[in-house]
Write a protein that holds these residues in place. Structure first.
Motif, PDB file in Angstrom:
ATOM      1  N   TYR A  64       0.796  -1.224   0.000  1.00  0.00           N
ATOM      2  CA  TYR A  64       0.000   0.000   0.000  1.00  0.00           C
ATOM      3  C   TYR A  64       0.835   1.284   0.000  1.00  0.00           C
ATOM      4  O   TYR A  64       0.282   2.377   0.026  1.00  0.00           O
ATOM      5  CB  TYR A  64      -0.980   0.041   1.184  1.00  0.00           C
ATOM      6  N   LEU A  65       2.160   1.159  -0.035  1.00  0.00           N
ATOM      7  CA  LEU A  65       3.000   2.355  -0.056  1.00  0.00           C
ATOM      8  C   LEU A  65       2.721   3.195  -1.290  1.00  0.00           C
ATOM      9  O   LEU A  65       2.788   4.430  -1.250  1.00  0.00           O
ATOM     10  CB  LEU A  65       4.477   1.967   0.002  1.00  0.00           C
ATOM     11  N   ASP A  66       2.369   2.535  -2.400  1.00  0.00           N
ATOM     12  CA  ASP A  66       2.136   3.269  -3.644  1.00  0.00           C
ATOM     13  C   ASP A  66       0.883   4.137  -3.579  1.00  0.00           C
ATOM     14  O   ASP A  66       0.654   4.976  -4.453  1.00  0.00           O
ATOM     15  CB  ASP A  66       2.030   2.293  -4.817  1.00  0.00           C
ATOM     16  N   LYS A  67       0.069   3.964  -2.539  1.00  0.00           N
ATOM     17  CA  LYS A  67      -1.126   4.795  -2.389  1.00  0.00           C
ATOM     18  C   LYS A  67      -0.797   6.166  -1.799  1.00  0.00           C
ATOM     19  O   LYS A  67      -1.628   7.072  -1.832  1.00  0.00           O
ATOM     20  CB  LYS A  67      -2.166   4.077  -1.525  1.00  0.00           C
ATOM     21  N   LEU A  68       0.406   6.314  -1.235  1.00  0.00           N
ATOM     22  CA  LEU A  68       0.825   7.607  -0.695  1.00  0.00           C
ATOM     23  C   LEU A  68       1.367   8.466  -1.828  1.00  0.00           C
ATOM     24  O   LEU A  68       2.335   8.088  -2.489  1.00  0.00           O
ATOM     25  CB  LEU A  68       1.899   7.413   0.379  1.00  0.00           C
ATOM     26  N   SER A  69       0.758   9.609  -2.057  1.00  0.00           N
ATOM     27  CA  SER A  69       1.187  10.468  -3.159  1.00  0.00           C
ATOM     28  C   SER A  69       0.922  11.924  -2.805  1.00  0.00           C
ATOM     29  O   SER A  69       0.050  12.229  -1.976  1.00  0.00           O
ATOM     30  CB  SER A  69       0.430  10.093  -4.442  1.00  0.00           C
ATOM     31  N   PRO A  70       1.672  12.858  -3.397  1.00  0.00           N
ATOM     32  CA  PRO A  70       1.439  14.281  -3.138  1.00  0.00           C
ATOM     33  C   PRO A  70      -0.003  14.663  -3.447  1.00  0.00           C
ATOM     34  O   PRO A  70      -0.566  14.257  -4.468  1.00  0.00           O
ATOM     35  CB  PRO A  70       2.423  14.969  -4.082  1.00  0.00           C
ATOM     36  N   GLY A  71      -0.593  15.435  -2.550  1.00  0.00           N
ATOM     37  CA  GLY A  71      -1.967  15.882  -2.734  1.00  0.00           C
ATOM     38  C   GLY A  71      -3.009  14.978  -2.117  1.00  0.00           C
ATOM     39  O   GLY A  71      -4.187  15.343  -2.042  1.00  0.00           O
ATOM     40  N   LEU A  72      -2.604  13.775  -1.663  1.00  0.00           N
ATOM     41  CA  LEU A  72      -3.563  12.848  -1.056  1.00  0.00           C
ATOM     42  C   LEU A  72      -4.134  13.440   0.232  1.00  0.00           C
ATOM     43  O   LEU A  72      -3.397  13.904   1.097  1.00  0.00           O
ATOM     44  CB  LEU A  72      -2.874  11.517  -0.755  1.00  0.00           C
ATOM     45  N   ALA A  73      -5.465  13.404   0.362  1.00  0.00           N
ATOM     46  CA  ALA A  73      -6.109  13.876   1.585  1.00  0.00           C
ATOM     47  C   ALA A  73      -5.895  12.852   2.695  1.00  0.00           C
ATOM     48  O   ALA A  73      -6.101  11.652   2.491  1.00  0.00           O
ATOM     49  CB  ALA A  73      -7.596  14.094   1.350  1.00  0.00           C
TER      50      ALA A  73
END
Length: 214
Positions: free
Chosen positions: A3-12
């Motif tokens: 699930y690390l790939d779910k962390l991205s700039p702009g994610l609430a």
């Protein structure tokens, strides 16, 4: 890490501080994601930046249209210039929280909603419901909303009107129109109102079965 790939700039995301002077839940967004650390914008409360101290433990939660996720981390640095951000330690484990499955049915009822803003609630906007379940709904709107937006919706259901907070989890343009399909998770809904919605969904299903449509 899963699930690390779910962390991205702009994610609430939501920061949960469980103890100390600044105990509470604070909504914000991810600024940048690195290999060993990530940064989030310093959240605000009542118009003021929440000044979390270094080494403050926090739980970070985020979500998509399938599930919610959370991890525990620590504030390792505060940066004030040019904008206030918190540097967090990259988590070792991200936990997936399976959402309860609710039956979803097509439902076309009028609704109104107001976006929760820093200054309060926005002007009242109109929409048309597209489908409904005990866990959320999808509606059509002329307004494009950001994922993570919190809104307050008034649903004109056949049994009775229901007002409930919701969190936008998906936004898709509707082809050949200027409208958007907005998917919303019911957010902090009361058990009583959720039960009313589930009964409404059941009644719609029963009517469709009688008409031989399901």
């Amino acid at each position: 890490m899963q699930y690390l790939d779910k962390l991205s700039p702009g994610l609430a995301v939501e920061l949960v501080v469980s103890e100390g002077e600044y105990k509470g839940n604070y909504r914000t967004h991810i600024d940048e994601v690195g290999k060993t650390r990530l940064s989030v914008y310093a959240p605000q409360h009542q118009g003021l930046i929440v000044p979390l101290h270094e080494r403050t433990p926090v739980e970070v939660t985020f979500w998509d249209d399938v599930a919610s996720y959370s991890f525990h981390t620590t504030v390792i640095q505060r940066i004030a210039v040019p904008i206030s951000i918190f540097i967090l330690e990259m988590p070792k484990v991200i936990k997936r929280i399976q959402r309860r499955n609710y039956v979803r049915v097509a439902a076309h009822y009028p609704l109104t909603y107001q976006v929760v803003e820093r200054e309060g609630l926005s002007d009242v906007k109109n929409g048309i419901m597209l489908d409904l379940s005990g866990g959320g709904m999808r509606f059509q709107s002329k307004e494009k909303l950001d994922i993570g937006t919190i809104l307050y919706a008034n649903l004109e259901l056949p049994s009775c009107p229901i007002g409930t907070p919701g969190r936008v989890c998906r936004v898709v343009p509707i082809e050949d129109t200027k409208n958007f399909s907005i998917s919303v998770d019911f957010y902090q809904i009361s058990d009583r109102d959720r039960d009313r919605i589930v009964r409404c969904v059941f009644n719609i299903q029963r009517d469709l079965r009688k008409r031989g449509l399901v």
